[in-house]
Design an enzyme around this catalytic site. Structure first.
Site, short mmCIF file in Angstrom:
data_model
loop_
_atom_site.label_atom_id
_atom_site.label_comp_id
_atom_site.label_asym_id
_atom_site.label_seq_id
_atom_site.Cartn_x
_atom_site.Cartn_y
_atom_site.Cartn_z
N GLY A 1 76.65 8.12 21.79
CA GLY A 1 76.24 7.09 22.74
C GLY A 1 77.07 7.04 24.00
O GLY A 1 77.26 5.97 24.58
N HIS B 1 76.39 15.11 27.78
CA HIS B 1 76.08 13.75 27.33
C HIS B 1 75.61 13.84 25.88
O HIS B 1 74.61 14.50 25.58
CB HIS B 1 74.99 13.12 28.20
N CYS B 2 76.34 13.17 25.00
CA CYS B 2 76.05 13.26 23.57
C CYS B 2 75.38 11.96 23.11
O CYS B 2 76.03 10.90 23.06
CB CYS B 2 77.34 13.49 22.78
N PRO B 3 74.09 11.99 22.76
CA PRO B 3 73.45 10.76 22.27
C PRO B 3 73.96 10.32 20.91
O PRO B 3 73.84 9.14 20.56
CB PRO B 3 71.97 11.15 22.22
#
Length: 480
Positions: free
Chosen positions: A205, A200-202
């Site tokens: 997003g 999961h890449c912030p």
């Protein structure tokens, strides 16, 4: 009408014909009810995601870092095109702003494509599928534990499959109620199981999975080139100006170049390093999740190897970057199908009205509705059983049933005021078809009622029950 229920003519007795097209009628067809506007699946999506543009855009709920990424790229590139490119295109070549523009649009396109797309979310099991799977798991565990209670369920629940000679465990997801396919994992931030989950890449997003991994890789790779490109030509710009007017004067003439150089200097190391790491993952056909866990590390044993690798770097890169994109499995813009209304039983093209409640009211207020065979006066009465001395009246073909709003005739006053009774043997009073009133437009008085113009409204079982209830009610009224 004469008091006491005499045989005088009936007065002040009116009937209103029922309208089958009225929306307030209790006997209206259920298919004519207004249906609520169907919702789309993204409106009731169980995961923690945001949807925009009627479900076309799908993102994670935590999008603050994504907006920071946008601001950094837009501000840095905007300052470069506004303050550095005019001088560089004049002193060096006009190709510099053209190349920079191509890199910028490619970076923005891949970023938005990664952020706004479905990463490969797996649909959750329906209640029926989950119940069936729970039953299968319970049976399997009962056999394994040697018990039949099924109360003990040792976590975690797994299945084993063989992929290219390597044993791979499939874990059960207690949130989605499914056995996750190989390389899938549950994202705790989005609360979804994602196929070929990478991480999961912030910064984008969104989750990075099977359907958007190639766009994520092209984003970080192109961003690396753009960052190096801007940083290199900003330094070139400052050097050229310092040769003409000195270093301090060059910084005063172009203060935006200082800000661009600082941002690019601190960003280029992480971005370039991330690009190199994912290049290694693609060349070996691994995911970030598998590499961090060491799923295919040699430390687990000599026989442990990556069953998904194609054997050479070129084939692995082509499989990750050039293969077809699988369609989305959640159909987020599809409509939720409403519950299918129950179809009425076929009646040879004749619409049947009424329900159980209206039929019970009609049984007390109207003559018995019956189809063949009917009780006639020629039949011999059985001992101890009261019979009706004339054929029971039936509705003609195509006539609507009497309205459910007719006055209730079950009480003594209503029956004696509206329907004259005929005295029979032993003081009992019965209602004959000749004396029964016919509503206007329903059953014309004096018209012959034959069995050839009847329609079967009730089944034989309900007719017998209705017949007995009617006779029992008339006997009670006559005895009173």
């Amino acid at each position: 009408m004469t008091p006491g229920g005499g045989s005088g003519p009936m007065k002040d007795c009116e009937y209103s014909q029922i309208s089958t097209h009225s929306s307030s009628s209790p006997m209206e067809s259920p298919h004519k009810k207004k249906k609520a506007a169907p919702k789309r699946k993204w409106e009731v999506f169980p995961g923690r995601n945001k949807f925009f543009c009627n479900g076309r855009i799908m993102m994670a709920r935590q999008t603050g870092v994504f907006y920071l990424t946008l601001v950094l790229i837009l501000v840095t590139s905007g300052l470069f095109f506004a303050f550095d490119c005019p001088y560089l295109s004049e002193k060096i070549t006009p190709a510099i702003p053209a190349i920079g523009g191509i890199l910028f649009f490619f970076v923005m396109g891949t970023l938005l494509r990664t952020s706004f797309s479905d990463p490969g979310v797996l649909p959750r099991a329906t209640p029926d599928e989950a119940a069936d799977l729970e039953r299968q798991i319970g049976n399997t565990e009962d056999i394994a534990n040697g018990s039949s209670s099924g109360g003990y369920r040792p976590p975690p629940r797994t299945k084993e499959v063989i992929i290219n000679g390597q044993t791979v465990k499939l874990k059960y997801c207690f949130t989605c109620k499914i056995f996750r396919p190989p390389r899938a994992s549950h994202c705790s931030l989005c609360d979804n199981c994602v196929e070929r989950f990478d991480h999961h890449c912030p910064w984008v997003g969104n989750c990075v999975g099977k359907r958007n991994y190639r766009f994520f890789y092209m984003f970080i790779l192109s961003l690396s080139f753009l960052t190096v490109f801007i940083f290199a030509f900003v330094i070139t710009h400052v050097i050229l100006r310092s040769q003409q007017a000195g270093f301090l004067n060059a910084l005063k003439d172009s203060p935006a170049s200082v800000l661009e150089a600082v941002v690019c200097f601190f960003s280029v190391w992480s971005i370039v390093g991330l690009s190199g790491f994912h290049t290694y993952l693609i060349s070996s056909n691994q995911t970030t999740n598998e590499d961090i866990k060491g799923s295919w590390s040699n430390k687990r044993g000599k026989e442990n190897y990556n069953p998904y690798s194609h054997g050479n770097i070129f084939t692995n890169c082509c499989a990750a970057l050039c293969g077809p994109i699988s369609p989305s499995l959640i159909d987020r813009r599809g409509f939720i199908q409403p519950d299918t209304p129950q179809q009425a039983a076929p009646s040879n093209g004749i619409t049947m009205y009424g329900a159980t409640q209206s039929q019970s009211n009609m049984a007390a207020a109207t003559p018995l509705l019956q189809s063949e065979p009917s009780i006639t006066s020629e039949e011999l009465p059985l001992p101890g059983k009261t019979t009706i001395g004339a054929p029971c009246a039936t509705l003609t073909l195509g006539q609507p049933t009497p309205p459910s709003s007719m006055p209730n005739l079950t009480s003594e006053t209503g029956l004696t005021d509206m329907i004259p009774l005929k005295e029979e043997h032993e003081g009992h009073q019965f209602l004959t078809p000749e004396e029964a009133p016919s509503p206007p437009g329903m059953l014309p008085a004096g018209s012959p009622i034959t069995h050839s113009h009847t329609m079967h409204v009730l089944s034989l079982a309900s007719q017998d029950s209705l017949h007995e209830d009617s006779v029992r009610g008339l006997v009670k009224l006559s005895s009173v």
